[in-house]
Design an enzyme around this catalytic site. Structure first.
Site, PDB file in Angstrom:
ATOM      1  N   HIS A 298     -55.058 -10.826-119.777  1.00 53.17           N
ATOM      2  CA  HIS A 298     -55.853 -11.746-120.609  1.00 53.17           C
ATOM      3  C   HIS A 298     -55.556 -13.177-120.247  1.00 53.17           C
ATOM      4  O   HIS A 298     -54.446 -13.768-120.042  1.00 53.17           O
ATOM      5  CB  HIS A 298     -55.411 -11.615-121.864  1.00 53.17           C
ATOM      6  CG  HIS A 298     -56.343 -12.366-123.096  1.00 53.17           C
ATOM      7  ND1 HIS A 298     -57.492 -12.543-123.079  1.00 53.17           N
ATOM      8  CD2 HIS A 298     -55.691 -13.451-123.816  1.00 53.17           C
ATOM      9  CE1 HIS A 298     -57.868 -13.351-123.907  1.00 53.17           C
ATOM     10  NE2 HIS A 298     -56.820 -13.953-124.573  1.00 53.17           N
ATOM     11  N   SER A 299     -56.669 -13.882-120.297  1.00 57.54           N
ATOM     12  CA  SER A 299     -56.802 -15.218-120.052  1.00 57.54           C
ATOM     13  C   SER A 299     -56.151 -15.838-118.723  1.00 57.54           C
ATOM     14  O   SER A 299     -56.340 -15.455-117.537  1.00 57.54           O
ATOM     15  CB  SER A 299     -56.352 -16.179-121.303  1.00 57.54           C
ATOM     16  OG  SER A 299     -56.470 -17.454-121.281  1.00 57.54           O
TER      17      SER A 299
END
Length: 422
Positions: A298-299
């Site tokens: 994520h991210s």
């Protein structure tokens, strides 16, 4: 308005008063000394201790959820024990710093709570890093399923983003304000283990420990005392108590709750998210028995994975079957990803991005790396949760394609499982 007036008095007026008093004392005329006495009398009438108590309470908070009067209910929602209300950030009006510190203190408790859930509820094991760390050096840790090194089939590796989140979390804010399912990695871990995956949960933000700076002894002269004018030094030494009182007064009300000064001692071979991922790959993932490694990143975790690929391209291509990115911030141009790496990403990665489009709808990309599809939400922190079912469908397709020697394809709207069914 009252708070603003108090802050103005403390931060602006009082330092000027002390400065004027010092100038008056230097002149030494009788009438000027009378003014000094009058100013001192004026200051003595101001109850500054009481003033500061009203401005900001002590930055001291409970170290348990029960101490905060909060608990997680059966739905994984954080609720007040007595009222059942969600967490309130603005607990005290006009005290933003205090409210923020309270929120951060609760966040640290949430981190420990998630760690406990990983060990007790998910039955993961905590493994300390570096593996050869001495008793005296700082350590980090990751979480692994018991079969992480021996499962011959498949392994799921989870990498969260940057910031305050730690192992087991996607977004602390979601855990506090919504629920554990949306903000933690626990649903991924439980489903993966149910479907026969081994699991490794990285902890890329645990890069250092903080130690308090040693205080200089009170009787130790300041470094520049030798350059101090003799007249000024004599005056200071004649009235040391008054000097200390004035200095303490100013320091107290300039910064009434000065935080402890700390030093950051970095963890060997784990001093950054990129170092951490590389270390875990070299010491665990690459040595695991699993034929197929699958990542959810994520991210900033997506950037971390791309950097891992750059450093270990051949090894990663050989072991990794598919990579699900959620609103990844990687950039193949800025990270100097090779052409062969970009081609591999186009075939084996998919990025679920924040978008107003329905879940799994194709989204255009200006980068020549991997397909981008909508996560079904415009909120960055929710992308991992909203794409949960689609990601496991993507993994199933990737594994099936590898077994049949065909190319995996990202999930499309026509064959997705609705998120609401979870």
């Amino acid at each position: 308005m009252k708070l603003e007036i108090k802050c103005f008095i403390i931060c602006k007026v009082l330092p000027l008063v002390w400065l004027n008093m010092a100038q008056i004392q230097q002149v030494g005329a009788p009438e000027e000394k009378e003014k000094t006495t009058a100013l001192k009398d004026l200051l003595s009438r101001i109850d500054l201790d009481e003033l500061m108590k009203k401005d900001e309470p002590p930055l001291e908070f409970p170290d348990t959820l029960e101490g905060f009067n909060y608990a997680f209910n059966e739905l994984g929602q954080l609720r007040h024990i007595q009222t059942g209300d969600p967490f309130v950030f603005n607990y005290r009006e006009d005290l933003h710093r205090w409210n923020q510190k309270r929120y951060e203190a609760l966040g640290e408790i949430i981190t420990k709570h998630v760690y406990e859930l990983l060990e007790k509820d998910c039955e993961l094991e905590k493994v300390y890093l570096p593996v050869d760390a001495t008793d005296s050096e700082p350590r980090s840790f990751i979480f692994m399923s018991k079969d992480a090194m021996t499962n011959p089939d498949k392994m799921l590796v989870l990498i969260h983003g940057s910031g305050v989140v730690r192992a087991g979390q996607w977004a602390r804010r979601l855990i506090i304000n919504e629920d554990l399912n949306s903000g933690s990695q626990i649903p991924y871990i439980k489903r993966a283990m149910k479907e026969g995956y081994a699991v490794i949960v990285l902890n890329p933000n645990e890069n250092y420990i903080e130690v308090e700076k040693s205080k200089v002894p009170a009787d130790q002269p300041s470094p520049d005392s030798s350059d101090e004018p003799a007249e000024k030094r004599e005056r200071r030494e004649r009235n040391p108590k008054e000097t200390k009182k004035r200095r303490d007064f100013y320091e107290k009300y300039r910064n009434p709750q000065k935080e402890k000064e700390t030093l950051q001692v970095y963890i060997r071979d784990n001093g950054s998210p990129e170092e951490h991922a590389l270390y875990v790959w070299d010491n665990f993932i690459s040595k695991a028995a699993a034929e197929n490694i699958l990542f959810v990143a994520h991210s900033y975790g997506g950037l971390t994975f791309v950097e891992l690929m750059i450093q270990r391209e051949a090894d990663v291509k050989n072991k990794v079957a598919a990579v699900a990115l959620t609103d990844s911030v990687h950039n193949v141009w800025h990270q100097d990803a090779s052409k062969t790496l970009r081609e591999w990403m186009r075939e084996n990665c998919c990025n679920w991005v924040s978008s107003s489009e329905p879940l799994d709808t194709s989204v255009e990309s200006t980068l020549p790396d991997c397909p981008r599809v909508s996560a079904g939400t415009e909120r960055h922190e929710l992308t991992s949760w909203k794409s949960f079912h689609s990601i496991f469908k993507f993994f199933d397709d990737a594994l099936q394609a590898k077994n049949t020697k065909t190319k995996p394809t990202p999930t499309r709207r026509s064959n997705r499982i609705k998120h609401e069914d979870l």
